[in-house]
Motif scaffolding. Structure first.
Motif, PDB file in Angstrom:
ATOM      1  N   ASP A  32       7.415  42.464  42.175  1.00 38.55           N
ATOM      2  CA  ASP A  32       6.304  42.935  41.305  1.00 38.55           C
ATOM      3  C   ASP A  32       5.429  41.606  40.871  1.00 38.55           C
ATOM      4  O   ASP A  32       4.430  41.853  40.427  1.00 38.55           O
ATOM      5  N   LYS A  33       5.900  40.487  41.048  1.00 36.17           N
ATOM      6  CA  LYS A  33       5.491  39.254  40.743  1.00 36.17           C
ATOM      7  C   LYS A  33       4.455  38.918  41.843  1.00 36.17           C
ATOM      8  O   LYS A  33       3.396  38.109  41.532  1.00 36.17           O
ATOM      9  N   GLY A  34       4.395  39.375  43.200  1.00 34.11           N
ATOM     10  CA  GLY A  34       3.541  39.093  44.238  1.00 34.11           C
ATOM     11  C   GLY A  34       4.442  38.518  45.188  1.00 34.11           C
ATOM     12  O   GLY A  34       5.386  38.923  45.707  1.00 34.11           O
ATOM     13  N   GLY A  35       3.934  37.364  46.071  1.00 29.14           N
ATOM     14  CA  GLY A  35       4.290  37.161  47.139  1.00 29.14           C
ATOM     15  C   GLY A  35       3.527  36.725  48.696  1.00 29.14           C
ATOM     16  O   GLY A  35       2.372  36.970  48.191  1.00 29.14           O
ATOM     17  N   ARG A  36       3.908  36.315  49.412  1.00 34.29           N
ATOM     18  CA  ARG A  36       3.204  36.265  50.526  1.00 34.29           C
ATOM     19  C   ARG A  36       2.317  37.563  51.105  1.00 34.29           C
ATOM     20  O   ARG A  36       2.904  38.690  50.883  1.00 34.29           O
ATOM     21  N   VAL A  37       1.166  37.269  51.483  1.00 34.98           N
ATOM     22  CA  VAL A  37       0.449  38.436  51.881  1.00 34.98           C
ATOM     23  C   VAL A  37       1.067  39.354  52.993  1.00 34.98           C
ATOM     24  O   VAL A  37       0.845  40.755  53.032  1.00 34.98           O
ATOM     25  N   SER A  80       0.983  19.220  61.550  1.00 35.82           N
ATOM     26  CA  SER A  80       2.458  18.927  61.461  1.00 35.82           C
ATOM     27  C   SER A  80       2.634  18.243  60.216  1.00 35.82           C
ATOM     28  O   SER A  80       3.653  17.921  59.782  1.00 35.82           O
ATOM     29  N   LYS A  81       1.596  17.482  59.682  1.00 36.27           N
ATOM     30  CA  LYS A  81       1.368  16.912  58.226  1.00 36.27           C
ATOM     31  C   LYS A  81       0.879  17.567  57.076  1.00 36.27           C
ATOM     32  O   LYS A  81       0.700  16.899  55.981  1.00 36.27           O
ATOM     33  N   PHE A  82      -0.143  18.503  57.335  1.00 37.70           N
ATOM     34  CA  PHE A  82      -0.869  19.055  56.267  1.00 37.70           C
ATOM     35  C   PHE A  82      -0.671  20.589  56.334  1.00 37.70           C
ATOM     36  O   PHE A  82      -0.742  21.249  57.317  1.00 37.70           O
ATOM     37  N   ALA A  83      -0.925  21.102  55.091  1.00 39.39           N
ATOM     38  CA  ALA A  83      -0.809  22.627  54.963  1.00 39.39           C
ATOM     39  C   ALA A  83      -1.693  23.035  53.898  1.00 39.39           C
ATOM     40  O   ALA A  83      -1.870  22.117  52.922  1.00 39.39           O
ATOM     41  N   SER A  84      -2.251  24.186  53.654  1.00 38.07           N
ATOM     42  CA  SER A  84      -2.811  24.872  52.792  1.00 38.07           C
ATOM     43  C   SER A  84      -2.330  26.280  52.229  1.00 38.07           C
ATOM     44  O   SER A  84      -1.887  27.082  53.347  1.00 38.07           O
ATOM     45  N   VAL A  85      -2.614  26.232  51.187  1.00 33.77           N
ATOM     46  CA  VAL A  85      -2.089  27.512  50.536  1.00 33.77           C
ATOM     47  C   VAL A  85      -3.006  28.084  49.433  1.00 33.77           C
ATOM     48  O   VAL A  85      -3.587  27.459  48.782  1.00 33.77           O
ATOM     49  N   ALA A  86      -3.219  29.342  49.783  1.00 32.88           N
ATOM     50  CA  ALA A  86      -4.434  30.090  48.799  1.00 32.88           C
ATOM     51  C   ALA A  86      -3.669  31.059  48.057  1.00 32.88           C
ATOM     52  O   ALA A  86      -3.083  31.974  48.647  1.00 32.88           O
ATOM     53  N   ILE A  87      -3.516  30.999  46.668  1.00 36.93           N
ATOM     54  CA  ILE A  87      -2.829  31.874  45.776  1.00 36.93           C
ATOM     55  C   ILE A  87      -3.783  32.633  45.106  1.00 36.93           C
ATOM     56  O   ILE A  87      -4.818  32.083  44.360  1.00 36.93           O
ATOM     57  N   ILE A  88      -4.005  33.852  45.338  1.00 34.46           N
ATOM     58  CA  ILE A  88      -4.977  34.941  44.888  1.00 34.46           C
ATOM     59  C   ILE A  88      -4.360  35.473  43.427  1.00 34.46           C
ATOM     60  O   ILE A  88      -3.153  36.132  43.171  1.00 34.46           O
ATOM     61  N   ASN A  89      -5.104  35.251  42.297  1.00 38.27           N
ATOM     62  CA  ASN A  89      -4.601  35.697  41.026  1.00 38.27           C
ATOM     63  C   ASN A  89      -5.212  37.094  40.888  1.00 38.27           C
ATOM     64  O   ASN A  89      -6.474  37.507  40.703  1.00 38.27           O
ATOM     65  N   MET A  90      -4.445  38.051  41.388  1.00 34.55           N
ATOM     66  CA  MET A  90      -4.807  39.417  41.486  1.00 34.55           C
ATOM     67  C   MET A  90      -5.220  40.087  40.319  1.00 34.55           C
ATOM     68  O   MET A  90      -5.858  41.034  40.101  1.00 34.55           O
ATOM     69  N   ALA A  91      -4.691  39.701  39.042  1.00 36.37           N
ATOM     70  CA  ALA A  91      -5.130  40.081  37.701  1.00 36.37           C
ATOM     71  C   ALA A  91      -6.290  39.614  37.236  1.00 36.37           C
ATOM     72  O   ALA A  91      -6.837  40.181  36.125  1.00 36.37           O
ATOM     73  N   ASP A 119      -0.468  36.530  43.589  1.00 36.24           N
ATOM     74  CA  ASP A 119      -0.074  36.238  42.015  1.00 36.24           C
ATOM     75  C   ASP A 119      -0.504  37.621  41.282  1.00 36.24           C
ATOM     76  O   ASP A 119      -1.640  37.669  40.899  1.00 36.24           O
ATOM     77  N   MET A 120       0.455  38.570  41.294  1.00 35.59           N
ATOM     78  CA  MET A 120      -0.021  39.986  40.422  1.00 35.59           C
ATOM     79  C   MET A 120      -0.383  39.872  39.266  1.00 35.59           C
ATOM     80  O   MET A 120      -1.075  40.712  38.717  1.00 35.59           O
ATOM     81  N   ASP A 121       0.145  38.780  38.178  1.00 39.23           N
ATOM     82  CA  ASP A 121      -0.090  38.997  36.885  1.00 39.23           C
ATOM     83  C   ASP A 121       0.019  37.583  36.029  1.00 39.23           C
ATOM     84  O   ASP A 121       0.695  37.322  35.076  1.00 39.23           O
ATOM     85  N   ARG A 122      -0.708  36.884  36.514  1.00 37.79           N
ATOM     86  CA  ARG A 122      -1.100  35.436  36.264  1.00 37.79           C
ATOM     87  C   ARG A 122       0.356  34.590  36.089  1.00 37.79           C
ATOM     88  O   ARG A 122       0.231  33.707  35.117  1.00 37.79           O
ATOM     89  N   HIS A 123       1.193  34.831  36.845  1.00 33.16           N
ATOM     90  CA  HIS A 123       2.430  34.102  36.496  1.00 33.16           C
ATOM     91  C   HIS A 123       2.364  32.377  37.060  1.00 33.16           C
ATOM     92  O   HIS A 123       2.838  31.648  36.326  1.00 33.16           O
ATOM     93  N   ILE A 124       1.353  32.366  37.797  1.00 31.35           N
ATOM     94  CA  ILE A 124       1.030  30.756  38.093  1.00 31.35           C
ATOM     95  C   ILE A 124       0.305  30.109  36.793  1.00 31.35           C
ATOM     96  O   ILE A 124       0.576  28.840  36.543  1.00 31.35           O
ATOM     97  N   ILE A 125      -0.286  30.744  36.487  1.00 30.89           N
ATOM     98  CA  ILE A 125      -1.195  30.111  35.034  1.00 30.89           C
ATOM     99  C   ILE A 125      -0.017  30.015  33.813  1.00 30.89           C
ATOM    100  O   ILE A 125      -0.143  28.839  33.268  1.00 30.89           O
ATOM    101  N   GLU A 126       0.749  30.742  33.912  1.00 31.28           N
ATOM    102  CA  GLU A 126       2.081  30.416  32.868  1.00 31.28           C
ATOM    103  C   GLU A 126       2.750  29.192  33.299  1.00 31.28           C
ATOM    104  O   GLU A 126       3.248  28.609  32.473  1.00 31.28           O
ATOM    105  N   ALA A 127       3.083  29.270  34.390  1.00 36.38           N
ATOM    106  CA  ALA A 127       3.991  28.245  34.984  1.00 36.38           C
ATOM    107  C   ALA A 127       3.324  26.975  35.230  1.00 36.38           C
ATOM    108  O   ALA A 127       3.912  25.772  34.775  1.00 36.38           O
TER     109      ALA A 127
END
Length: 170
Positions: A32-37, A80-91, A119-127
């Motif tokens: 319910d918190k979210g996860g990978r697309v 091999s040395k770089f990665a990107s992550v897009a976290i979407i604030n669904m709320a 991120d279904m409910d702003r959990h990243i914002i809180e953390a």
């Protein structure tokens, strides 16, 4: 007495905030918190071993840092040395989740080197105490330490700085 109760609260807020030279507080998005697309859990513990560029994005502000994304892609970093992550604030949007999910699935196919996370409910914002309703950028070195933070649109000088930091830390 009120001052004594307020102090621990204020200290706890400052401990969770992202700061240069520190690591991000640990968080896992699953169920319910979210996860990978694409399905399954995502954890901030994955942000080690490579330089990681993290976007925390309100879907309504998704185009705000396209210039940065395009510049990073054009620089052709060693994956091999770089990665990107897009976290979407669904709320953070009025848009329905099924519509955002569909767009994200398309982006995940088009940009397979980027990990898309919900991120279904702003959990990243809180953390992490990042800005809500925005497009936040966090750049991490290989050990997971924060080397760049920006809330909102990154200007041309910021883009140059991010590209330089990526190159220096790979």
């Amino acid at each position: 007495m009120k001052k004594m109760l307020l102090l621990p609260f204020l200290l706890s807020l400052s401990l969770s905030a992202v700061e240069l030279g520190k690591t991000l507080p640990s968080i896992t998005l699953d169920g319910d918190k979210g996860g990978r697309v694409t399905g399954g859990a995502w954890s901030s513990s994955e942000l080690q071993g490579k330089v990681h560029l993290v976007f925390y994005v309100d879907p309504d502000e998704s185009d705000l840092n396209n210039a940065l994304s395009d510049a990073v892609k054009a620089s052709e970093p060693d994956r091999s040395k770089f990665a990107s992550v897009a976290i979407i604030n669904m709320a953070a949007t009025w848009k329905p989740n099924f519509a955002i999910q569909s767009v994200l699935e398309g982006k995940q196919e088009k940009f397979p080197h980027t990990t898309y996370v919900k991120d279904m409910d702003r959990h990243i914002i809180e953390a992490w105490d990042v800005a809500d309703d925005n497009n936040d950028i966090i750049l991490l070195d290989k050990s997971g330490k924060i080397i760049y933070i920006h809330e909102g649109e990154v200007d041309a000088d910021g883009i140059k700085e991010v590209l330089s930091l990526i190159k220096e830390n790979m």
